[in-house]
Design an enzyme around this catalytic site. Structure first.
Site, PDB file in Angstrom:
ATOM      1  N   ASP A  82       0.854  -1.187   0.000  1.00 55.55           N
ATOM      2  CA  ASP A  82       0.000   0.000   0.000  1.00 55.55           C
ATOM      3  C   ASP A  82       0.892   1.240   0.000  1.00 55.55           C
ATOM      4  O   ASP A  82       2.101   1.144   0.196  1.00 55.55           O
ATOM      5  CB  ASP A  82      -1.013  -0.009   1.150  1.00 55.55           C
ATOM      6  CG  ASP A  82      -0.386   0.162   2.525  1.00 55.55           C
ATOM      7  OD1 ASP A  82       0.829  -0.075   2.671  1.00 55.55           O
ATOM      8  OD2 ASP A  82      -1.110   0.523   3.462  1.00 55.55           O
ATOM      9  N   TYR A  84       2.922   4.795   0.764  1.00 52.72           N
ATOM     10  CA  TYR A  84       3.564   5.383   1.938  1.00 52.72           C
ATOM     11  C   TYR A  84       2.539   6.240   2.682  1.00 52.72           C
ATOM     12  O   TYR A  84       1.712   6.913   2.075  1.00 52.72           O
ATOM     13  CB  TYR A  84       4.739   6.255   1.531  1.00 52.72           C
ATOM     14  CG  TYR A  84       5.880   5.504   0.878  1.00 52.72           C
ATOM     15  CD1 TYR A  84       6.635   4.585   1.591  1.00 52.72           C
ATOM     16  CD2 TYR A  84       6.221   5.734  -0.457  1.00 52.72           C
ATOM     17  CE1 TYR A  84       7.695   3.900   1.002  1.00 52.72           C
ATOM     18  CE2 TYR A  84       7.276   5.054  -1.055  1.00 52.72           C
ATOM     19  CZ  TYR A  84       8.012   4.133  -0.319  1.00 52.72           C
ATOM     20  OH  TYR A  84       9.052   3.469  -0.908  1.00 52.72           O
ATOM     21  N   PHE A  95       6.504   1.857  -4.280  1.00 46.99           N
ATOM     22  CA  PHE A  95       7.873   2.079  -3.820  1.00 46.99           C
ATOM     23  C   PHE A  95       8.414   3.480  -4.144  1.00 46.99           C
ATOM     24  O   PHE A  95       9.463   3.871  -3.644  1.00 46.99           O
ATOM     25  CB  PHE A  95       8.841   1.018  -4.358  1.00 46.99           C
ATOM     26  CG  PHE A  95       8.578  -0.358  -3.826  1.00 46.99           C
ATOM     27  CD1 PHE A  95       8.903  -0.697  -2.524  1.00 46.99           C
ATOM     28  CD2 PHE A  95       7.978  -1.318  -4.632  1.00 46.99           C
ATOM     29  CE1 PHE A  95       8.645  -1.968  -2.026  1.00 46.99           C
ATOM     30  CE2 PHE A  95       7.718  -2.592  -4.147  1.00 46.99           C
ATOM     31  CZ  PHE A  95       8.052  -2.925  -2.842  1.00 46.99           C
ATOM     32  N   HIS A 208      10.732  -9.187   0.704  1.00 48.62           N
ATOM     33  CA  HIS A 208      10.486  -7.757   0.565  1.00 48.62           C
ATOM     34  C   HIS A 208      11.804  -7.002   0.763  1.00 48.62           C
ATOM     35  O   HIS A 208      12.659  -7.426   1.552  1.00 48.62           O
ATOM     36  CB  HIS A 208       9.458  -7.320   1.623  1.00 48.62           C
ATOM     37  CG  HIS A 208       8.904  -5.954   1.399  1.00 48.62           C
ATOM     38  ND1 HIS A 208       9.571  -4.814   1.811  1.00 48.62           N
ATOM     39  CD2 HIS A 208       7.765  -5.543   0.806  1.00 48.62           C
ATOM     40  CE1 HIS A 208       8.849  -3.760   1.480  1.00 48.62           C
ATOM     41  NE2 HIS A 208       7.749  -4.167   0.870  1.00 48.62           N
TER      42      HIS A 208
END
Length: 240
Positions: A82, A84, A95, A208
């Site tokens: 999701d 920031y 990202f 991740h």
């Protein structure tokens, strides 16, 4: 980074009307079908209510990935979870952070691995920082599985309906004629694997890129060489 009032307003969601969120024409039918559905309408009602209650919601353009990366240009997909949740950070691309924002730790590791793998100094953008707009414009779909979030509350909009839309978008990429490299980093992204035709597309899985998991087994992100593997695979399939 402190924002002036007008900048702060521009950095958050102002409307729950999808007509204010432009997308490329070849994504539009899927988007329209979702927002015309009962689940899509419920999501819009939820967003409208939260905005009306004075809640700060990011990003200002939830569908920006679909605006900058038309379906017919997609050669690589990078899935995030999701947006920031810090003010001024999210810009509608997984990202990626808006220009002028500090580079978050996960993105630092992405740049670090790209430099190790491809020998590219980071950041590899016209302007220093963590905006990945250039990647999006060159055919990398930077898609979060949930497309909005409330300030300071990670995962706060999970389960409100965005996942249905992003599942449909991933499935659409999978059924499109062009072979695509999918980079699935972390458990949340890897849950979407079943939506992808593994006979036609390249699927690359790793932990991740967060500092909490980037070096852990069994599939460390640092050292995964996803960028060079995807680049080689895409070049081979462009020729075929």
């Amino acid at each position: 980074m402190d924002l002036f009032p007008e900048e702060a307003a521009a950095a958050c969601l102002q409307t729950a009307d999808p007509w204010d969120w432009p997308v490329a024409p070849d994504w539009q039918p899927t988007v329209d079908q979702f927002f015309g559905s009962q689940q899509g309408q419920a999501l819009l009602a939820f967003l409208k209510r939260r905005i009306g209650e004075g809640v700060v919601v990011f990003p200002p353009q939830p569908l920006r990935a679909l605006e900058l990366t038309p379906l017919h240009t997609v050669h690589t997909v990078i899935l995030g979870q999701d947006p920031y949740h810090g003010r001024g950070q999210a810009e509608g691309l997984a990202f990626s952070v808006a220009p002028g924002q500090p580079v978050p730790p996960s993105l630092r590791n992405i740049f670090k691995e790209r430099q190790r793998d491809l020998g590219e100094a980071w950041p590899v953008h016209p302007e220093p920082g963590g905006s990945l707009v250039a990647w999006a414009q060159q055919g990398t779909l930077l898609l979060n599985t949930c497309l909005t979030v409330e300030e300071g509350l990670a995962n706060s909009h999970q389960g409100q309906g965005w996942e249905t839309l992003t599942d449909a978008l991933i499935a659409q990429v999978s059924t499109n004629l062009r072979p695509v490299a999918f980079m699935l980093w972390g458990a949340a992204a890897q849950k979407k694997r079943s939506l992808i035709d593994e006979q036609r597309h390249l699927i690359l899985c790793a932990n991740h890129p967060s500092p909490l998991s980037a070096l852990r087994g069994p599939e460390p992100f640092i050292g995964c060489s996803h960028f060079s593997r995807a680049q080689k695979w895409c070049m081979e399939h462009e020729k075929s």
